[in-house]
Design an enzyme around this catalytic site. Structure first.
Site, PDB file in Angstrom:
ATOM      1  CB  SER A  49      -1.013  -0.001   1.731  1.00  0.00           C
ATOM      2  OG  SER A  49      -1.549   1.226   1.298  1.00  0.00           O
ATOM      3  CG  ASN A  50       2.247   3.661  -3.074  1.00  0.00           C
ATOM      4  OD1 ASN A  50       3.525   3.245  -2.672  1.00  0.00           O
ATOM      5  ND2 ASN A  50       1.442   3.418  -4.342  1.00  0.00           N
TER       6      ASN A  50
ATOM      7  CE  LYS B 153      -5.805   0.769   2.948  1.00  0.00           C
ATOM      8  NZ  LYS B 153      -6.129  -0.252   2.008  1.00  0.00           N
TER       9      LYS B 153
ATOM     10  CG  ASP C  21      -9.704  -4.562  -1.951  1.00  0.00           C
ATOM     11  OD1 ASP C  21      -9.234  -3.365  -2.599  1.00  0.00           O
ATOM     12  OD2 ASP C  21     -11.224  -4.090  -2.681  1.00  0.00           O
TER      13      ASP C  21
ATOM     14  CG  PHE D  68      -7.715   6.853   5.373  1.00  0.00           C
ATOM     15  CD1 PHE D  68      -7.044   6.025   6.842  1.00  0.00           C
ATOM     16  CD2 PHE D  68      -7.804   6.168   4.735  1.00  0.00           C
ATOM     17  CE1 PHE D  68      -7.101   4.867   7.070  1.00  0.00           C
ATOM     18  CE2 PHE D  68      -8.260   4.972   3.929  1.00  0.00           C
ATOM     19  CZ  PHE D  68      -7.248   4.715   6.221  1.00  0.00           C
TER      20      PHE D  68
ATOM     21  CE  LYS E  71      -9.911   3.599  11.079  1.00  0.00           C
ATOM     22  NZ  LYS E  71      -9.308   4.025   9.847  1.00  0.00           N
TER      23      LYS E  71
HETATM   24  P1  IMP Z   1      -9.106   0.497  -0.132  1.00  0.00           P
HETATM   25  O1  IMP Z   1      -8.615  -0.955   0.450  1.00  0.00           O
HETATM   26  O2  IMP Z   1      -7.498   0.591  -0.008  1.00  0.00           O
HETATM   27  O3  IMP Z   1      -9.148  -0.059  -1.357  1.00  0.00           O
HETATM   28  O4  IMP Z   1      -9.945   1.310  -0.232  1.00  0.00           O
HETATM   29  C1  IMP Z   1     -11.043   1.036  -0.432  1.00  0.00           C
HETATM   30  C2  IMP Z   1     -12.030   2.839  -0.096  1.00  0.00           C
HETATM   31  O5  IMP Z   1     -12.424   2.726   1.320  1.00  0.00           O
HETATM   32  C3  IMP Z   1     -11.265   4.035  -0.449  1.00  0.00           C
HETATM   33  O6  IMP Z   1     -12.256   4.977  -0.409  1.00  0.00           O
HETATM   34  C4  IMP Z   1     -10.952   3.913   1.254  1.00  0.00           C
HETATM   35  O7  IMP Z   1     -10.279   5.815   1.733  1.00  0.00           O
HETATM   36  C5  IMP Z   1     -11.760   3.345   2.210  1.00  0.00           C
HETATM   37  N1  IMP Z   1     -11.064   3.202   3.179  1.00  0.00           N
HETATM   38  C6  IMP Z   1     -10.516   1.824   3.710  1.00  0.00           C
HETATM   39  N2  IMP Z   1     -10.115   1.624   4.523  1.00  0.00           N
HETATM   40  C7  IMP Z   1     -10.869   2.466   5.542  1.00  0.00           C
HETATM   41  C8  IMP Z   1     -10.626   2.871   6.447  1.00  0.00           C
HETATM   42  O8  IMP Z   1      -9.944   2.707   7.827  1.00  0.00           O
HETATM   43  N3  IMP Z   1     -11.457   4.419   6.853  1.00  0.00           N
HETATM   44  C9  IMP Z   1     -12.354   4.690   6.441  1.00  0.00           C
HETATM   45  N4  IMP Z   1     -12.018   4.261   4.626  1.00  0.00           N
HETATM   46  C10 IMP Z   1     -11.580   2.907   4.252  1.00  0.00           C
END
Ligand code: IMP
Length: 193
Positions: free
Chosen positions: A7-8, A12, A68, A149, A173
């Site tokens: 991840s970038n 996270k 994901d 975020f 959190k």
């Molecule tokens: P991804 O898994 O990074 O692709 O996240 C998918 C979407 O969910 C993205 O819009 C992230 O910003 C959001 N997201 C992932 N984890 C969180 C979290 O812990 N809190 C709020 N949004 C999240």
């Protein structure tokens, strides 16, 4: 053990670092020289997590895990789900996604939602392991808080005291979150090895 987190997303990485045992040297994509965007073309969280971790192993030869996450909103039939990052368009902007979500839920009284995370781990022997985590909650009527975020400013976990994830310190959190629960499975597995 050297282990890349595919991840970038600095948020996270900050969340996951304190959850891992000291025996793990956590590497970011930048640390292993991976600057390209990872493929994420599957239509399930499991598929995308596996695809990202497998890509890093195949191209960089470093043991790797990827996550994901999807936000599943009941009144929207589980949307945005696996499409959470691109909910408001390919620009993947959190502000746009949150604004669209609040707009879509405007007329709904049922605001229940859940975050679901799948973590996929690819080990040097090629074995793939998956760990899942979820947190139940609701979508607030307005945004609250400045931390976190993504959808954090509008997600109120059921087990909390009414604050959104954005209003909580990171450790709080992490005590409740989908990702920390999935990572707990990963840590238990790594500790057995
Ligand atoms: P991804 O898994 O990074 O692709 O996240 C998918 C979407 O969910 C993205 O819009 C992230 O910003 C959001 N997201 C992932 N984890 C969180 C979290 O812990 N809190 C709020 N949004 C999240």
């Amino acid at each position: 053990m050297r282990l890349c987190f595919a991840s970038n997303n600095e948020h996270k990485l900050d969340e996951i670092r304190p959850l891992l045992p000291a025996s793990v040297q956590l590497l970011s994509l930048a640390d292993i020289g991976c600057t390209e965007e990872l493929p994420e073309t599957q239509d399930t969280l499991e598929g995308n997590a596996r695809q990202k971790a497998q890509y890093v192993w195949d191209h960089f030869g470093v043991a790797c895990f990827a996550d994901d996450t999807g936000l599943e909103v009941m009144a929207l039939g589980g949307a945005p789900g696996v499409y959470s990052a691109r909910y408001a368009g390919p620009q993947r902007r959190a502000e746009d996604n949150v604004a669209k979500l609040l707009h879509e839920l405007h007329e709904h009284s049922d605001r229940t939602a859940r975050f679901r995370t799948v973590v996929a781990l690819v080990l040097p022997d090629g074995a793939v392991h998956e760990f899942a985590g979820a947190v139940e909650g609701r979508i607030s009527e307005a945004q609250h808080g400045a931390g976190g975020f993504g959808y954090d400013p509008v997600f109120v976990p059921t087990e909390g005291d009414g604050r959104t994830f954005s209003e909580m310190p990171l450790a709080e959190k992490n005590g409740l979150s989908h990702r920390s629960r999935a990572v707990a499975g990963l840590v238990a597995f790594l500790n057995q090895k």
